[in-house]
Design an enzyme around this catalytic site. Structure first.
Site, mmCIF file in Angstrom:
data_model
loop_
_atom_site.group_PDB
_atom_site.id
_atom_site.type_symbol
_atom_site.label_atom_id
_atom_site.label_comp_id
_atom_site.label_asym_id
_atom_site.label_seq_id
_atom_site.Cartn_x
_atom_site.Cartn_y
_atom_site.Cartn_z
ATOM 1 N N LEU A 234 4.048 -3.019 0.947
ATOM 2 C CA LEU A 234 3.095 -3.971 0.405
ATOM 3 C C LEU A 234 1.690 -3.385 0.334
ATOM 4 O O LEU A 234 1.138 -2.931 1.342
ATOM 5 C CB LEU A 234 3.086 -5.243 1.262
ATOM 6 C CG LEU A 234 2.144 -6.362 0.812
ATOM 7 C CD1 LEU A 234 2.575 -6.898 -0.545
ATOM 8 C CD2 LEU A 234 2.130 -7.472 1.845
ATOM 9 N N ASP A 235 1.101 -3.386 -0.874
ATOM 10 C CA ASP A 235 -0.279 -2.952 -1.120
ATOM 11 C C ASP A 235 -0.535 -1.512 -0.700
ATOM 12 O O ASP A 235 -1.682 -1.137 -0.418
ATOM 13 C CB ASP A 235 -1.276 -3.880 -0.410
ATOM 14 C CG ASP A 235 -1.287 -5.271 -1.027
ATOM 15 O OD1 ASP A 235 -1.119 -5.374 -2.250
ATOM 16 O OD2 ASP A 235 -1.460 -6.253 -0.276
ATOM 17 N N GLU A 236 0.496 -0.684 -0.658
ATOM 18 C CA GLU A 236 0.312 0.709 -0.262
ATOM 19 C C GLU A 236 0.814 1.681 -1.324
ATOM 20 O O GLU A 236 0.993 2.863 -1.050
ATOM 21 C CB GLU A 236 1.016 0.975 1.072
ATOM 22 C CG GLU A 236 0.402 0.204 2.245
ATOM 23 C CD GLU A 236 1.019 0.579 3.573
ATOM 24 O OE1 GLU A 236 1.763 1.579 3.625
ATOM 25 O OE2 GLU A 236 0.757 -0.130 4.562
#
Length: 291
Positions: A234-236
């Site tokens: 997530l979000d990486e």
């Protein structure tokens, strides 16, 4: 107005990536020349000339490109694969099909629709999908089909299945224009195309609800936004573009949010344009962006 389609007729974009070695540039330019192409732009990067990785983007003009592409592709196979290089070539007159997923916030969504209408983004938009209906009328005013797919409760499987049904085979990439739902790993696998996200750059410092209020309480002096490819982490995912804006103690949380929305619109628009123009090469968990 001059559009991307008018500018790019009979233009091809060639992306080359692989182990760096002597002679790659000469091989590529000679290949373009013998296929009657004229190079318009050429960008390249090596992360280490001694055993590193080589990245190249070449745009060239070739009259009657579509008819010549099979022969050019065969030449690319014969020339570049023995060098251990991967390649892809696209006809720049064919815009990528971009679907947009949105929720209640409309600033990123409307920015993309407006830029598309002005001919600033080399894409078509076959659909906008939202888990809310507040943007439906605005979207349809642009002549874009709008689909409402509710997503409530902890089990999102039915909503994701419906979205996949709409997207599968109909789009080349997906943009999350402040789509406030966490996508499952299986969704990303099933869609099978790149997914681009935008979020404020406070993450993970101000995670969760009301990030601008939290930022105000902390007294931040910079706010910003990040656009990246979506991965299972997530979000990486690999970052495409980022930007910041300076803020002051005198600004309210609402002021921060308004300035943040401005930065988000600009960052997402650049990321979408660069992806659509084949300017982004993904390599591991980072990107090479030829701007």
């Amino acid at each position: 107005m001059t559009t991307h389609l008018e500018v790019r007729r009979d233009h091809a974009c060639l992306i080359v990536h692989g182990p760096d070695r002597s002679g790659i540039v000469a091989a590529v330019t000679a290949l373009v020349a013998r296929n009657q192409g004229n190079i318009v732009t050429l960008d390249q990067y090596s992360d280490n000339p001694e055993g590193g990785e080589f990245f190249q983007r070449v745009v060239f003009h070739r009259p009657d490109l579509q008819a010549a592409l099979p022969e050019i592709e065969a030449d690319l196979d014969a020339t570049l694969e023995p060098l251990g290089l991967e390649w892809r070539i696209t006809d720049q007159s064919i815009p990528k099909r971009m679907a947009i997923l949105a929720s209640t916030s409309d600033h990123c969504l409307l920015e993309l629709l407006w830029r598309h209408r002005r001919g600033e983004l080399p894409v078509t938009i076959p659909m906008v999908i939202s888990n809310h209906t507040n943007t439906a009328e605005d979207v349809r005013s642009f002549g874009i089909p709008f689909f409402h797919v509710p997503s409530q409760g902890p089990d999102k499987s039915a909503a994701e299945a419906r979205i996949v049904e709409l997207l599968k085979g109909n789009v080349d990439f997906v943009v999350l224009a402040r789509y406030m739902q966490i996508l499952s790993d299986s969704f990303l696998d099933d869609v099978g195309v790149p997914v681009i996200n935008i979020h404020h750059s406070f993450l993970p410092a101000f995670i969760g609800a009301a990030p601008y209020r939290k930022a105000k309480e902390r007294g931040v002096k910079l706010i910003g936004a990040t656009s990246h490819y979506v991965t299972e982490d997530l979000d990486e995912g690999p970052i495409i573009e980022q930007d910041v804006a300076r803020v002051t103690h005198a600004m309210t949380a609402a002021d921060l949010q308004a300035r943040g929305a401005y930065v988000e619109r600009a960052v997402l628009s650049r990321a979408v344009q660069w992806h659509a123009e084949d300017r982004v090469i993904r390599h591991g968990n980072h990107t090479i962006v030829f701007t």
